[in-house]
Design a protein around this motif. Structure first.
Motif, PDB file in Angstrom:
ATOM      1  N   SER A 298       0.831  -1.214   0.000  1.00 24.35           N
ATOM      2  CA  SER A 298       0.000   0.000   0.000  1.00 24.35           C
ATOM      3  C   SER A 298       0.858   1.253   0.000  1.00 24.35           C
ATOM      4  O   SER A 298       0.383   2.339  -0.331  1.00 24.35           O
ATOM      5  CB  SER A 298      -0.938   0.007   1.209  1.00 24.35           C
TER       6      SER A 298
ATOM      7  N   HIS B 290     -15.841 -11.791   9.260  1.00 17.11           N
ATOM      8  CA  HIS B 290     -14.445 -11.582   8.869  1.00 17.11           C
ATOM      9  C   HIS B 290     -13.664 -12.894   8.943  1.00 17.11           C
ATOM     10  O   HIS B 290     -14.011 -13.803   9.702  1.00 17.11           O
ATOM     11  CB  HIS B 290     -13.768 -10.554   9.779  1.00 17.11           C
TER      12      HIS B 290
ATOM     13  N   ILE C   4      -9.656 -10.077   6.234  1.00 13.90           N
ATOM     14  CA  ILE C   4     -10.453  -9.630   5.102  1.00 13.90           C
ATOM     15  C   ILE C   4     -11.916  -9.930   5.396  1.00 13.90           C
ATOM     16  O   ILE C   4     -12.226 -10.792   6.232  1.00 13.90           O
ATOM     17  CB  ILE C   4     -10.023 -10.326   3.787  1.00 13.90           C
TER      18      ILE C   4
ATOM     19  N   LYS D  30     -15.515 -11.735   0.835  1.00 14.79           N
ATOM     20  CA  LYS D  30     -14.402 -11.836  -0.113  1.00 14.79           C
ATOM     21  C   LYS D  30     -13.742 -13.205  -0.019  1.00 14.79           C
ATOM     22  O   LYS D  30     -13.353 -13.797  -1.036  1.00 14.79           O
ATOM     23  CB  LYS D  30     -13.376 -10.734   0.167  1.00 14.79           C
TER      24      LYS D  30
ATOM     25  N   CYS E 221     -13.628 -13.876  -6.188  1.00 15.08           N
ATOM     26  CA  CYS E 221     -12.445 -13.216  -5.609  1.00 15.08           C
ATOM     27  C   CYS E 221     -11.209 -14.101  -5.642  1.00 15.08           C
ATOM     28  O   CYS E 221     -10.081 -13.593  -5.572  1.00 15.08           O
ATOM     29  CB  CYS E 221     -12.745 -12.780  -4.179  1.00 15.08           C
TER      30      CYS E 221
ATOM     31  N   THR F  47      -6.240  -6.899  -3.691  1.00 19.47           N
ATOM     32  CA  THR F  47      -6.245  -6.272  -2.372  1.00 19.47           C
ATOM     33  C   THR F  47      -4.817  -5.909  -1.982  1.00 19.47           C
ATOM     34  O   THR F  47      -3.861  -6.539  -2.436  1.00 19.47           O
ATOM     35  CB  THR F  47      -6.857  -7.250  -1.344  1.00 19.47           C
TER      36      THR F  47
ATOM     37  N   ARG G  98      -2.741  -7.687   3.422  1.00 20.16           N
ATOM     38  CA  ARG G  98      -3.740  -8.709   3.788  1.00 20.16           C
ATOM     39  C   ARG G  98      -3.336 -10.105   3.310  1.00 20.16           C
ATOM     40  O   ARG G  98      -3.961 -11.090   3.706  1.00 20.16           O
ATOM     41  CB  ARG G  98      -5.105  -8.342   3.213  1.00 20.16           C
TER      42      ARG G  98
ATOM     43  N   GLU H 164     -12.999  -7.832  12.918  1.00 22.97           N
ATOM     44  CA  GLU H 164     -11.718  -7.723  12.231  1.00 22.97           C
ATOM     45  C   GLU H 164     -10.586  -8.217  13.131  1.00 22.97           C
ATOM     46  O   GLU H 164     -10.744  -8.288  14.354  1.00 22.97           O
ATOM     47  CB  GLU H 164     -11.421  -6.249  11.901  1.00 22.97           C
TER      48      GLU H 164
ATOM     49  N   GLN I 254      -3.783  -4.178  11.378  1.00 22.91           N
ATOM     50  CA  GLN I 254      -5.163  -4.017  10.912  1.00 22.91           C
ATOM     51  C   GLN I 254      -5.816  -2.806  11.550  1.00 22.91           C
ATOM     52  O   GLN I 254      -6.619  -2.120  10.927  1.00 22.91           O
ATOM     53  CB  GLN I 254      -5.981  -5.276  11.237  1.00 22.91           C
TER      54      GLN I 254
ATOM     55  N   SER J 186      -9.915  -0.082   7.602  1.00 23.39           N
ATOM     56  CA  SER J 186      -8.691  -0.678   7.084  1.00 23.39           C
ATOM     57  C   SER J 186      -8.775  -0.757   5.570  1.00 23.39           C
ATOM     58  O   SER J 186      -9.812  -1.123   5.020  1.00 23.39           O
ATOM     59  CB  SER J 186      -8.503  -2.080   7.664  1.00 23.39           C
TER      60      SER J 186
ATOM     61  N   GLN K  12      -8.474  -2.088   1.846  1.00 21.71           N
ATOM     62  CA  GLN K  12      -8.616  -3.414   1.241  1.00 21.71           C
ATOM     63  C   GLN K  12      -8.220  -3.328  -0.241  1.00 21.71           C
ATOM     64  O   GLN K  12      -7.081  -3.516  -0.584  1.00 21.71           O
ATOM     65  CB  GLN K  12     -10.040  -3.946   1.438  1.00 21.71           C
ATOM     66  N   GLU K  13      -9.174  -3.007  -1.119  1.00 18.99           N
ATOM     67  CA  GLU K  13      -8.869  -2.976  -2.552  1.00 18.99           C
ATOM     68  C   GLU K  13      -7.892  -1.848  -2.905  1.00 18.99           C
ATOM     69  O   GLU K  13      -7.902  -0.784  -2.289  1.00 18.99           O
ATOM     70  CB  GLU K  13     -10.148  -2.804  -3.383  1.00 18.99           C
TER      71      GLU K  13
END
Length: 579
Positions: A286, A340, A359, A363, A369, A397, A401, A415, A421, A444, A446-447
């Motif tokens: 990220s 989760h 996650i 998903k 996914c 993602t 993750r 979560e 996280q 948090s 994700q994508e």
């Protein structure tokens, strides 16, 4: 004499008269000094000064004029952990009594004693410091060695309240010398990797190599580690699938007690009992392209350039299949009971805390996914750096993750509670800084957003006009979105041309790999630019559009955030034109 200097001298006199008499007196001085520091920090925040200014301006209390050293800017200069004259001295037992937020959080670093109570409540690294509360933070920072930077040292020094007793200091040093470096057993790496940090090891793929092939070779795949790399034998390997809060037992008093149902699995179990699956997918940190944020306003974190991202094929089994089989529950039953899926790795810190992430359940069990428990990368067994013997791969993602060295899978209504996280990998508005951040107010990440970068040629390369110029790069978007267009500008974004996308076997909404692209600037165009516009430099900008028609923001300042994550602004470089 100004009021601030008068206060410092008063504190100096107080310490000279009383500090050697009792730790109680030292504690009073420490509290006075702490209150002064708080006032100073508040003043600088309210005045709108940048963090770097108030750090420099709250240098340690070196009260004796003769013991001060000056930097080039005239500020008091000091090395974190160095002995400081005329500060109170604390015994280690006194430090140990300050081991929680209620009593105050004190830590030792080198000769220094620090009251970091304010820090731990407002900073993402606070959880790590709490592990060392009342003791020496050195062993923890030797694992989380990203703290060994001048920026962090300067920040720590603003919380300085005194020196550690010299005999206690010697004792801690002797203990430290007997502790083995946690990274001595890390694997060897390819010398071409661009190293951003040695301990833990973090490195980028060389940009010129990244765009040579659709799939990044494993030895040159970018590396993101948070802690030392586990050394696991496949014959000893096991992981567990756990279901919490759905089974109830009774204790001896007949009271209901929450329990966890756990199923043990091995790599051999996966290979024998489940259908293998191969998925092409990008893993991207990220923080990729964080360096562009620093050009606008400094952020904390590893200085990633543009290739903290790689693409590969991953082979393993679908997480969906493992969850359905291991729990004996249907998809609908899982959705009713849980929200989760949490993951925990075998990589751990000095106190045994493992890396963790989660996650959303939808998903994890979605056939579209294609979340994997993978044991191969590009048809080869995973290397240690990339999660051997088993890792999670969550296509589309952020890489945080996709937990490596998988230890536990936990179905839960919540979560993951892990630091990574809850107090990291979250994105905030640009108005949020370290003085007012509230980690509970942001989800948090994700994508991944739509992303594009120019990998070759390198910035500031001299380009001759007597031959064509070929530009190469990658484009990618999270959530299974494909790339429909890459645009290239040679004049800073005033005019645009469309690049050529290389072929891909994937289609949205399951396009989890990247798209490589090329754009050729003909020699005649380069000569024309030089002759008609007297152009000596190409101001190249690239941007992409995905299959949901998401676009990239124009400037890094538009998406700037204190953690320096998710930068997907237009990528810009300049090239020099020569005859």
């Amino acid at each position: 004499m100004n009021s601030q200097r008068r206060l410092l001298l008063n504190l100096k006199q107080f310490s000279t008269n009383w500090c050697q008499k009792s730790n109680k007196s030292c504690l009073v001085l420490a509290h006075k000094e702490r209150d002064y520091r708080r006032q100073r920090r508040s003043h600088f925040h309210s005045a709108g000064y940048p963090v770097a200014v108030f750090i420099a301006s709250t240098a340690p209390f070196v009260l004796d004029d003769k013991s001060e050293t000056k930097s080039a800017t005239g500020e008091v200069d000091h090395i974190a952990g160095k002995f400081v004259n005329n500060l109170p001295t604390f015994k280690l037992n006194a430090v140990k009594s300050h081991n929680n937020v209620e009593n105050g959080v004190w830590v030792v670093f080198g000769h220094g004693v620090y009251d970091v109570t304010d820090f731990v409540q407002n900073h993402p690294g606070g959880d790590v410091i709490l592990l060392a509360a009342g003791g020496d933070i050195g062993p923890y920072w030797n694992v989380y060695s990203q703290h060994h930077t001048q920026q962090v040292y300067d920040m720590l020094e603003q919380y300085r309240i005194g020196n550690l007793d010299i005999e206690d200091y010697k004792t801690l040093q002797q203990k430290a010398e007997t502790v083995q470096d946690a990274y001595t057993n890390d694997p060897k790496r390819h010398p071409a990797l661009i190293v951003r940090q040695q301990k833990p090891f973090n490195a980028e793929t060389p940009p010129v190599i990244a765009v040579q092939n659709q799939f990044t070779p494993q030895s040159l795949f970018f590396v993101r580690n948070h802690m030392p790399v586990p050394d696991i034998k496949e014959s000893d390997y096991e992981f567990h699938v756990e279901m919490g809060t759905i089974m109830r037992e009774r204790d001896q008093k007949g009271k209901g007690v929450e329990s966890v149902s756990s199923k043990r699995l091995t790599l051999d179990d996966l290979k024998k009992n489940f259908k293998p699956k191969t998925v092409e997918a990008v893993i991207q940190c990220s923080g990729n392209r964080r360096d562009d944020f620093n050009k606008y306003k400094e952020v904390k974190g590893l200085t990633w350039a543009l290739t903290a991202i790689s693409n590969a094929t991953w082979t393993g089994v679908l997480l969906r299949d493992v969850l359905l089989t291991s729990t004996g529950l249907s998809e609908e039953e899982l959705k009713k009971k849980f929200k989760h899926v949490q993951f925990e790795g075998y990589d751990s810190s000095a106190d045994g805390t493992s890396y963790g992430a989660s996650i959303p359940l939808h998903k994890a069990i979605s056939a579209d996914c294609e979340v994997l428990l993978a044991w191969e990368l590009n048809g080869e067994p995973l290397s240690r750096d990339h999660g051997f013997p088993l890792r999670v791969v969550v296509p589309g993602t952020v890489g945080a993750r996709s937990v490596k060295w998988l230890k536990n899978i936990r179905l839960s209504t919540e979560e993951s509670k892990s630091h990574w996280q809850q107090k990291d990998y979250k994105m905030f508005h640009s108005s949020v800084d370290w003085s007012n951040v509230d980690w509970s107010k942001s989800p948090s990440v994700q994508e991944c957003p739509v992303q594009c970068a120019l990998c070759t040629p390198s910035p500031n390369t001299s380009i001759k006009t007597d031959s064509d110029l070929e530009l190469k790069g990658y484009a990618y978007s999270g959530g299974g979105n494909g790339i429909v267009r890459v645009d290239v500008s040679l004049d800073g974004g005033n005019s645009w041309n469309q690049a050529e996308l290389l072929d891909s076997d994937q289609e949205a909404p399951k396009e989890f790999g990247w798209r490589l692209w090329t754009f050729t600037v003909e020699s005649d165009t380069l000569k024309k630019l030089m002759s008609t516009s007297n152009c000596k430099e190409l101001d190249i900008v690239v941007k992409a559009t995905d299959s949901s028609h998401n676009v990239m923001p124009k400037d890094a300042k538009d998406v700037w955030n204190i953690r320096g994550i998710m930068n997907n602004s237009w990528h810009r470089i300049k090239l020099k034109l020569v005859d």
